[in-house]
Design a protein around this motif. Structure first.
Motif, mmCIF file in Angstrom:
data_model
loop_
_atom_site.group_PDB
_atom_site.id
_atom_site.type_symbol
_atom_site.label_atom_id
_atom_site.label_comp_id
_atom_site.label_asym_id
_atom_site.label_seq_id
_atom_site.Cartn_x
_atom_site.Cartn_y
_atom_site.Cartn_z
ATOM 1 N N ILE A 165 0.850 -1.192 0.000
ATOM 2 C CA ILE A 165 0.000 0.000 0.000
ATOM 3 C C ILE A 165 0.883 1.238 0.000
ATOM 4 C CG2 ILE A 165 -1.801 1.262 1.241
ATOM 5 C CD1 ILE A 165 -2.629 -1.400 2.498
ATOM 6 N N LEU A 166 0.660 2.100 -0.973
ATOM 7 C CA LEU A 166 1.325 3.402 -1.031
ATOM 8 C C LEU A 166 0.400 4.434 -0.408
ATOM 9 C CD1 LEU A 166 3.776 5.054 -2.074
ATOM 10 C CD2 LEU A 166 2.467 5.438 -4.166
ATOM 11 N N HIS A 167 0.850 5.039 0.671
ATOM 12 C CA HIS A 167 -0.009 5.957 1.420
ATOM 13 C C HIS A 167 -0.110 7.315 0.724
ATOM 14 C CE1 HIS A 167 -0.666 3.380 4.920
ATOM 15 N NE2 HIS A 167 0.590 3.000 4.779
ATOM 16 N N ARG A 168 -1.021 8.091 1.220
ATOM 17 C CA ARG A 168 -1.294 9.406 0.648
ATOM 18 C C ARG A 168 -0.046 10.277 0.680
ATOM 19 N NH1 ARG A 168 -5.865 13.582 3.078
ATOM 20 N NH2 ARG A 168 -5.479 15.299 1.606
ATOM 21 N N GLY A 169 0.240 10.903 -0.435
ATOM 22 C CA GLY A 169 1.436 11.726 -0.551
ATOM 23 C C GLY A 169 2.625 11.002 -1.132
ATOM 24 N N GLY A 170 2.614 9.656 -1.134
ATOM 25 C CA GLY A 170 3.684 8.882 -1.741
ATOM 26 C C GLY A 170 4.954 8.807 -0.942
ATOM 27 N N ARG A 171 4.924 9.090 0.352
ATOM 28 C CA ARG A 171 6.147 9.058 1.152
ATOM 29 C C ARG A 171 6.262 7.814 2.019
ATOM 30 N NH1 ARG A 171 7.195 15.268 3.342
ATOM 31 N NH2 ARG A 171 7.238 16.255 1.254
ATOM 32 N N MET A 172 5.171 7.166 2.343
ATOM 33 C CA MET A 172 5.182 5.998 3.204
ATOM 34 C C MET A 172 4.588 4.802 2.464
ATOM 35 S SD MET A 172 6.579 7.258 5.915
ATOM 36 C CE MET A 172 6.342 5.924 7.096
ATOM 37 N N VAL A 173 5.126 3.628 2.783
ATOM 38 C CA VAL A 173 4.689 2.375 2.160
ATOM 39 C C VAL A 173 4.440 1.351 3.259
ATOM 40 C CG1 VAL A 173 5.310 0.510 0.588
ATOM 41 C CG2 VAL A 173 5.994 2.835 0.064
ATOM 42 N N THR A 174 3.352 0.607 3.121
ATOM 43 C CA THR A 174 3.034 -0.481 4.046
ATOM 44 C C THR A 174 3.107 -1.800 3.300
ATOM 45 O OG1 THR A 174 1.623 0.883 5.469
ATOM 46 C CG2 THR A 174 1.269 -1.482 5.531
ATOM 47 N N VAL A 175 3.893 -2.724 3.852
ATOM 48 C CA VAL A 175 4.027 -4.075 3.295
ATOM 49 C C VAL A 175 3.361 -5.037 4.269
ATOM 50 C CG1 VAL A 175 5.626 -5.855 2.528
ATOM 51 C CG2 VAL A 175 6.171 -3.449 2.145
ATOM 52 N N ALA A 176 2.304 -5.703 3.820
ATOM 53 C CA ALA A 176 1.564 -6.667 4.641
ATOM 54 C C ALA A 176 1.884 -8.066 4.144
ATOM 55 C CB ALA A 176 0.060 -6.397 4.565
ATOM 56 N N THR A 177 2.234 -8.965 5.076
ATOM 57 C CA THR A 177 2.622 -10.321 4.713
ATOM 58 C C THR A 177 1.425 -11.264 4.801
ATOM 59 O OG1 THR A 177 3.285 -10.789 6.995
ATOM 60 C CG2 THR A 177 4.961 -9.916 5.506
ATOM 61 N N GLN A 178 1.632 -12.475 4.290
ATOM 62 C CA GLN A 178 0.588 -13.497 4.314
ATOM 63 C C GLN A 178 0.436 -14.079 5.719
ATOM 64 O OE1 GLN A 178 -1.290 -14.267 1.721
ATOM 65 N NE2 GLN A 178 -0.146 -13.495 -0.039
ATOM 66 N N SER A 179 -0.704 -14.710 5.950
ATOM 67 C CA SER A 179 -0.970 -15.332 7.247
ATOM 68 C C SER A 179 -1.960 -16.475 7.059
ATOM 69 C CB SER A 179 -1.539 -14.309 8.233
ATOM 70 O OG SER A 179 -1.915 -14.933 9.445
ATOM 71 N N PRO A 180 -1.760 -17.605 7.764
ATOM 72 C CA PRO A 180 -2.755 -18.682 7.697
ATOM 73 C C PRO A 180 -4.102 -18.298 8.297
ATOM 74 C CG PRO A 180 -0.647 -19.478 8.549
ATOM 75 C CD PRO A 180 -0.581 -17.985 8.541
ATOM 76 N N LEU A 181 -4.133 -17.236 9.094
ATOM 77 C CA LEU A 181 -5.376 -16.824 9.751
ATOM 78 C C LEU A 181 -6.284 -16.012 8.837
ATOM 79 C CD1 LEU A 181 -3.928 -15.798 13.229
ATOM 80 C CD2 LEU A 181 -4.891 -17.995 12.537
ATOM 81 N N GLY A 182 -5.792 -15.609 7.677
ATOM 82 C CA GLY A 182 -6.625 -14.844 6.759
ATOM 83 C C GLY A 182 -5.919 -13.594 6.276
ATOM 84 N N SER A 183 -6.518 -12.977 5.264
ATOM 85 C CA SER A 183 -5.946 -11.763 4.693
ATOM 86 C C SER A 183 -6.031 -10.610 5.687
ATOM 87 C CB SER A 183 -6.693 -11.384 3.409
ATOM 88 O OG SER A 183 -6.183 -10.204 2.844
ATOM 89 N N GLY A 184 -4.955 -9.865 5.813
ATOM 90 C CA GLY A 184 -4.905 -8.744 6.742
ATOM 91 C C GLY A 184 -4.510 -9.123 8.154
ATOM 92 N N ARG A 185 -4.251 -10.423 8.422
ATOM 93 C CA ARG A 185 -3.861 -10.863 9.761
ATOM 94 C C ARG A 185 -2.351 -11.036 9.909
ATOM 95 N NH1 ARG A 185 -8.064 -13.298 12.598
ATOM 96 N NH2 ARG A 185 -10.028 -12.285 12.010
#
Length: 244
Positions: A165-185
């Protein structure tokens, strides 16, 4: 020329004057429009390009550049790694408690539980699997194999990317990894864009796109079967090569 015009009638002279006036003004209009277009192109094209670049590289809202949900696969991977760890742990427990020393103090060298191995009767040797060397070595080996399988599964899960995810303004980035518990966990890492780099172009990587994040030893893996929502924005932000 004056004599020729005098020979013409009044309607023909008016028509000729109208044609000359029309051609004169049309030529002036063509020259003016061409000069205006060239001047606008020289002055405004770089500015427009800079504005479009800034707008694309600095989005007004959060943009999901990459997403790939593999919850089912990582659940199966978690069951497999957990089952392997339990199996090798049980085997280590059996080796530590079940193996007995077959060599007694009275010198019984050929006990019934001793193991004999050979090659077509040419040569034979006896192994006493109950000695401390074999027992501790076999136990440690089983624990090492089980822990390695479980550790590799956990590492692969924590390095497989679910979302970028590229945050508003283009200065910060969020990298979310996989999980057996579900997406976003899974694990979520938010870092500045300057600390994220791709050491291989997305079109050159055969199966995974390696993503480097400063402060983490191993690469994060973006599966090429996932969805890149904005390829151009991905290439100029997260997918660009930087010295991290």
């Amino acid at each position: 020329m004056t004599g020729n015009r005098a020979c013409l009638s009044l309607p023909e002279r008016r028509k000729m004057n109208c044609r000359r006036t029309f051609f004169r003004y049309s030529r002036l209009a063509t020259l003016f429009s061409r000069s205006w277009f060239l001047s606008r192109r020289r002055t405004n094209t770089p500015l427009a390009a800079r504005r479009s670049f800034c707008t694309s590289a600095q989005p007004p809202r959060d943009v999901t550049l990459f997403e790939h949900d593999r919850t089912r696969f990582f659940r199966l991977l978690a069951f497999f790694c957990g089952g392997q760890f339990l199996f090798w742990s049980y085997l280590a427990h059996f080796a530590f408690n079940g193996l007995r020393d077959t060599g007694g103090a009275k010198g019984k060298a050929k006990a019934a539980t001793a193991t004999s191995a050979g090659l077509a009767g040419i040569w034979t040797f006896e192994m006493n699997l109950g000695t401390n060397t074999w027992r501790y070595g076999f136990t440690a080996g089983c624990l090492a194999i089980g822990a390695s399988i479980l550790g590799l599964g956990v590492l692969f899960c924590r390095r497989s990317v679910n979302q970028v995810i590229l945050h508003r303004g283009g200065r910060m980035v969020t990298v979310a990894t996989q999980s057996p518990l579900g997406s976003g966990r899974g694990q979520r890492i938010t870092v500045p864009l300057s600390q994220v780099a791709c050491h291989a172009h997305r079109q050159e990587s055969p199966s995974f796109i390696p993503l480097r994040v400063k402060g983490h030893k191993f690469y994060f893996l973006l599966d090429k079967e996932g969805t890149i929502n904005n390829a151009r924005l991905f290439d100029i932000t997260v997918g660009a090569y930087r010295s991290v």
